[in-house]
Design a protein around this motif. Structure first.
Motif, PDB file in Angstrom:
ATOM      1  N   GLY A 106       0.811  -1.210   0.000  1.00  0.00           N
ATOM      2  CA  GLY A 106       0.000   0.000   0.000  1.00  0.00           C
ATOM      3  C   GLY A 106       0.844   1.260   0.000  1.00  0.00           C
ATOM      4  N   PHE A 107       0.253   2.356   0.444  1.00  0.00           N
ATOM      5  CA  PHE A 107       0.896   3.660   0.434  1.00  0.00           C
ATOM      6  C   PHE A 107       1.353   4.045   1.839  1.00  0.00           C
ATOM      7  CE2 PHE A 107      -2.074   3.675  -3.136  1.00  0.00           C
ATOM      8  CZ  PHE A 107      -1.218   4.027  -4.179  1.00  0.00           C
ATOM      9  N   PRO A 108       2.323   4.978   1.946  1.00  0.00           N
ATOM     10  CA  PRO A 108       2.776   5.424   3.275  1.00  0.00           C
ATOM     11  C   PRO A 108       1.671   6.148   4.032  1.00  0.00           C
ATOM     12  CG  PRO A 108       4.356   6.033   1.556  1.00  0.00           C
ATOM     13  CD  PRO A 108       3.126   5.557   0.855  1.00  0.00           C
ATOM     14  N   LYS A 192      11.269   5.263   4.973  1.00  0.00           N
ATOM     15  CA  LYS A 192      12.190   5.392   6.103  1.00  0.00           C
ATOM     16  C   LYS A 192      12.538   6.852   6.366  1.00  0.00           C
ATOM     17  CE  LYS A 192      14.063   0.738   5.843  1.00  0.00           C
ATOM     18  NZ  LYS A 192      15.254  -0.126   5.802  1.00  0.00           N
ATOM     19  N   SER A 193      11.524   7.560   6.865  1.00  0.00           N
ATOM     20  CA  SER A 193      11.709   8.958   7.244  1.00  0.00           C
ATOM     21  C   SER A 193      11.953   9.066   8.737  1.00  0.00           C
ATOM     22  CB  SER A 193      10.467   9.777   6.868  1.00  0.00           C
ATOM     23  OG  SER A 193       9.354   9.357   7.645  1.00  0.00           O
ATOM     24  N   ALA A 194      12.510  10.215   9.149  1.00  0.00           N
ATOM     25  CA  ALA A 194      12.773  10.441  10.572  1.00  0.00           C
ATOM     26  C   ALA A 194      11.477  10.450  11.373  1.00  0.00           C
ATOM     27  CB  ALA A 194      13.529  11.757  10.760  1.00  0.00           C
ATOM     28  N   ALA A 195      10.406  11.012  10.800  1.00  0.00           N
ATOM     29  CA  ALA A 195       9.128  11.086  11.510  1.00  0.00           C
ATOM     30  C   ALA A 195       8.567   9.688  11.759  1.00  0.00           C
ATOM     31  CB  ALA A 195       8.136  11.925  10.712  1.00  0.00           C
ATOM     32  N   ASN A 196       8.614   8.828  10.744  1.00  0.00           N
ATOM     33  CA  ASN A 196       8.105   7.468  10.920  1.00  0.00           C
ATOM     34  C   ASN A 196       8.933   6.683  11.930  1.00  0.00           C
ATOM     35  OD1 ASN A 196       5.956   7.715   9.143  1.00  0.00           O
ATOM     36  ND2 ASN A 196       7.117   6.986   7.376  1.00  0.00           N
TER      37      ASN A 196
END
Length: 439
Positions: A106-108, A192-196
């Motif tokens: 799916g989508f982020p 793979k972002s800092a927020a996630n």
């Protein structure tokens, strides 16, 4: 001798037959689905341990009285029929309702979903803080600074003997926290972002502390297994291979062994590993043996008395089945509230005898397939993945807990309401927005 030979032949041949039937039903154990995972759990926790128990290889349990081979053969028949009937129920569901959709990443997460997850994490933290104000001491801290015996008393006060509506606290600090952990981990795998990553660390920190604070040995391992399941769903399309799961299995084994060494007094790593294997594979089989001993020879069948009685609507006082059986088996554990949970067919037997064991499990298999079909048709997203992982771990407890736990299931209802109200399934427009955000 004849019984031993018959047991051995059936023990090794029946799993192969069940696996072939599952493959014919389009639900092989190598592909993650709700019915297949519950059946796998039944094999692991209500079947594998029968062999060492039957032949007395588990010396601790044999010396404690689990040594009647005829009774163990009856336990074997109950678990075997339950596994086969779950497969039959799921096969019927697939035949009547159609195949499950394969899992997709799916989508982020959208920014709105991230914001709602932050609010939910804050709510979980408040529930956990309120719970800790109501316990005299935290069992984990007692175990680290005091005696194991005193820590076990605190564990009892933090769980079975807590009072104050423990199930409501558990819903927030365990189930919803785990749902958020699996959801944020799936989101981080996708993007793979800092927020996630920050959201995942917060969710995992809360759920991991809640898992170990009462020095329970299983919850943290199941969180790790849940992370593995989320990884398999996102990265492998739900396909299970030994190469992909072996490192996680070794990690879980080491974690369990270290917990036994720290909190159960195991003298060495070898002793700890033996205790882990005994607890994992025979710990849920032994209570079924005692249920067959207890009913009806020492107590009449319950005829529904162990089932929930919400607000006292029905004319019976709920019978604390798992606690009463444990008190009968180990009458000298005064001051510590213990329980003897086991595979769900045993409670059916305690209430209505063998006919209930034969009739009910196929309907359970059908219901599991129906739920799996609904979830498979939700829009693909990290929220759906987290919810599916939570469902897998929740309903695998059919292999290790009472049937009545799922009649009025506040954990399932509560987590599903969080999914629908706080993290609603995406519409087409929100999926498009997430896709634009990703690009």
């Amino acid at each position: 001798m004849i019984l031993d030979t018959l047991f051995t032949l059936l023990y090794f041949s029946l799993p192969a037959a069940a696996l072939l039937l599952m493959r014919a039903a389009g639900m092989p154990l190598s592909r993650l689905s709700l019915p297949s995972f519950v059946i796998l759990a039944c094999f692991a926790f209500a079947y594998v341990g029968l062999l060492p128990l039957y032949f007395g290889w588990d010396e601790y349990r044999a010396m404690s009285g689990v040594n009647d081979r005829e009774l163990l053969f009856l336990v074997f028949l109950g678990s075997t029929w339950t596994i086969f009937s779950l497969v039959l129920g799921a096969f019927l569901g697939r035949t009547l309702l159609g195949a499950l959709r394969p899992p997709r990443p799916g989508f982020p997460l959208t920014q709105g979903e991230q914001f709602r997850i932050v609010l939910l994490l804050a709510g979980v933290a408040l529930v956990l803080a309120e719970y800790l104000t109501r316990v005299p001491r935290i069992a984990l801290l007692v175990a680290l600074t005091g005696s194991i015996t005193e820590a076990e008393e605190m564990r009892s006060l933090m769980g079975n003997d807590f009072g104050w509506g423990y199930h409501w606290y558990s819903l927030g600090m365990h189930d919803i926290a785990n749902l958020l952990t699996f959801t944020t981990f799936s989101a981080w795998l996708l993007r793979k972002s800092a927020a996630n990553f920050a959201l995942f660390l917060c969710a995992f920190g809360l759920s991991a502390f809640a898992a170990v604070m009462a020095i329970e040995k299983g919850p943290l391992v199941w969180i790790l297994i849940g992370l593995l399941l989320a990884w398999l769903l996102v990265r492998k399309g739900g396909t299970i291979t030994m190469r992909s799961i072996l490192p996680f299995m070794m990690l879980a084994l080491v974690v369990m062994a270290l917990i036994y060494m720290a909190f159960e007094g195991s003298a060495s790593l070898t002793d700890a590993l033996m205790a882990v294997f005994s607890r994992a594979f025979a710990g849920s089989v032994e209570p079924a043996y005692h249920y067959l001993q207890f009913f009806p020879a020492h107590h009449d069948f319950l005829y529904g008395r162990s089932f929930p009685n919400p607000a006292g609507l029905f004319p019976w006082e709920p019978y604390r089945l798992t606690e009463e059986v444990m008190d009968w088996v180990y009458p000298n554990d005064a001051g510590i509230v213990r329980s003897a949970p086991t595979i769900f067919w045993a409670e059916l037997y305690a209430n209505f005898g063998a006919p209930a064991v034969v009739i009910v499990p196929p309907f359970v298999g059908f219901a599991l397939y129906l739920l799996a079909l609904y979830v498979s048709r939700l829009p693909d997203s990290p929220v759906k993945t987290g919810y599916l992982v939570w469902l897998l771990l929740h309903f695998k407890n059919l292999a290790t807990s009472s049937f009545s736990s799922f009649i009025i299931d506040i954990y399932f209802v509560g987590v599903t309401l969080v999914l629908l109200l706080a993290l609603p399934p995406r519409t087409r427009s929100s999926r498009c927005a997430a896709d634009e955000q990703k690009s």
